[in-house]
Design an enzyme around this catalytic site. Structure first.
Site, PDB file in Angstrom:
ATOM      1  N   PRO A  17       0.844  -1.193   0.000  1.00  8.59           N
ATOM      2  CG  PRO A  17       0.055  -0.988   2.189  1.00  8.59           C
ATOM      3  CD  PRO A  17       0.788  -1.919   1.271  1.00  8.59           C
ATOM      4  CD  GLN A  70      -1.929   0.213   5.068  1.00  6.95           C
ATOM      5  OE1 GLN A  70      -1.692   1.314   4.586  1.00  6.95           O
ATOM      6  NE2 GLN A  70      -0.976  -0.626   5.459  1.00  6.95           N
ATOM      7  CB  CYS A 100       1.986   5.277   7.793  1.00  5.03           C
ATOM      8  SG  CYS A 100       2.167   6.862   6.939  1.00  5.03           S
ATOM      9  CE  LYS A 139       3.720  -2.599   4.239  1.00  4.49           C
ATOM     10  NZ  LYS A 139       4.600  -1.521   4.733  1.00  4.49           N
ATOM     11  CG  ASN A 211       7.313  -3.633   2.834  1.00  2.00           C
ATOM     12  OD1 ASN A 211       6.991  -2.657   3.496  1.00  2.00           O
ATOM     13  ND2 ASN A 211       7.556  -3.553   1.551  1.00  2.00           N
ATOM     14  N   GLY A 212      10.344  -4.029   2.543  1.00  2.00           N
ATOM     15  CA  GLY A 212      11.393  -3.040   2.785  1.00  2.00           C
ATOM     16  C   GLY A 212      12.649  -3.293   1.980  1.00  2.00           C
ATOM     17  N   GLY A 213      12.970  -2.403   1.054  1.00  2.00           N
ATOM     18  CA  GLY A 213      14.230  -2.461   0.335  1.00  2.00           C
ATOM     19  C   GLY A 213      14.341  -3.562  -0.701  1.00  2.00           C
ATOM     20  N   GLY A 233       7.259  -2.535  -2.831  1.00  2.00           N
ATOM     21  CA  GLY A 233       6.588  -1.253  -2.944  1.00  2.00           C
ATOM     22  C   GLY A 233       7.051  -0.439  -4.132  1.00  2.00           C
TER      23      GLY A 233
END
Length: 343
Positions: A17, A70, A100, A139, A211-213, A233
């Site tokens: 998202p 979300q 977030c 998340k 998630n991430g990178g 993402g």
């Protein structure tokens, strides 16, 4: 969905998202390239669902399935009401944002700052679960500010899973709520993949995604060897072509060349329907600019979509012109070079 994935060892690939990016037009475009990817909406605040223009916020095309909503919030009662409303729209999953770091989200006491109050997150999850029959997921980050992830993340997971969460997607970075912008929070805090992998080892019966990178499908596959799911993402948005390889490379679908002209025609037809309802062409084409990275003509493709689609009276002929600028037959430059070497 998640219970079946755990039982049968089925992995999940998701597009994260992203506020201002993963709207319904973006998701329709992404679906043209992958039938397996789980697509997420932008975060929608619970108060907006309850009091705002519901159809505009929640409507989506049936073609987008599987699609997850979300939501943002920290009041269990409001989140439950928002979930009851959203359930009528047919989402495949509802996800709570606990990651977030933006100032606006912090001022509403939700998002990443909820990492400090896992007991409240658990209450929110329990209320959401009671309001819907579809999976409820979370998340989150590995921690915020001066928290020690090694200590807080296991406790957070235990509380949220205990409240009934069907899956947890973990962004493998801390969020610094003071001193870093949302953009900086996506890049500066170091990634700790090892910690997230270890959480999966310690929670074999819990669906955990990472998630991430993650920037390409090679990295995605490496994580999927350890995790139940992987979420990509910005890389999926800015280089949308990688989604065309997801079904084959990650899910064993039969190999086939992407029919880019079919993608073009689908987006033309979709754009016509959106414009007939009062939308504008650039509402759709702005999400398509990242396609064709590495192809000859990609720069001209981007120029046409970025400039021509915003002009008064612009129609789907702009999409035709943009695709015509690309040497689709040659494929990405690196593939063409490999083929020449093989020949």
């Amino acid at each position: 969905m998640y219970a079946d994935a755990l039982k049968n060892g089925r992995k999940i690939f998701a597009v994260a998202p992203m506020i201002d990016w993963t709207d319904r037009h973006c998701r329709y475009f992404h679906r043209q390239m992958s039938g397996h990817a789980l697509l997420y909406t932008e975060m929608v605040v619970a108060d907006a669902i309850i009091h705002g223009p519901r159809d505009r916020l929640l409507s989506f095309s049936p073609a987008e399935h599987p699609v997850a909503l979300q939501v943002g919030g920290s009041d269990p009662a409001k989140l439950a009401e928002a979930v009851r409303i959203a359930s009528d729209y047919g989402y495949d999953e509802i996800n709570l944002n606990v990651g977030c770091p933006s100032d606006r989200v912090q001022s509403g006491t939700f998002g990443a700052c909820l990492m400090r109050t896992p007991e409240l997150v658990a209450d929110c999850v329990a209320a959401m679960k009671a309001a819907t029959s579809v999976p409820v997921t979370v998340k989150c980050r590995i921690g915020v500010d001066d928290q020690e992830p090694e200590a807080v993340l296991p406790d957070f997971l235990a509380r949220v899973v205990g409240a009934g969460a069907d899956a947890i997607w973990i962004h493998a970075r801390k969020a610094w709520l003071q001193g870093l912008s949302p953009k900086e929070n996506r890049d500066i805090p170091p990634l700790d993949y090892a910690l997230v992998h270890r959480m999966k080892q310690e929670n074999a019966d819990v669906f955990l995604g990472i998630n991430g990178g993650i920037t390409d499908l090679e990295q995605a596959a490496e994580h999927l060897a350890r995790m139940d799911g992987v979420m990509v993402g910005r890389a999926a948005y800015q280089n949308a072509g990688l989604l065309a390889e997801v079904d084959q490379r990650l899910f064993g679908a039969p190999h086939r060349e992407t029919d880019w002209l079919a993608v073009r025609d689908a987006m033309k037809s979709y754009a016509e329907s959106v414009m007939a309802s009062g939308g504008r062409l650039n509402h759709i084409t702005r999400h398509m600019v990242g396609l064709f990275q590495g192809f000859a003509g990609a720069r001209r493709y981007r120029q046409i979509l970025s400039t021509e689609s915003t002009k008064p009276g612009a129609g789907v002929e702009v999409i035709d012109a943009a695709f015509a600028a690309v040497d689709i037959a040659a494929g990405p430059k690196h593939q063409a070079a490999e083929q020449r070497q093989a020949g």
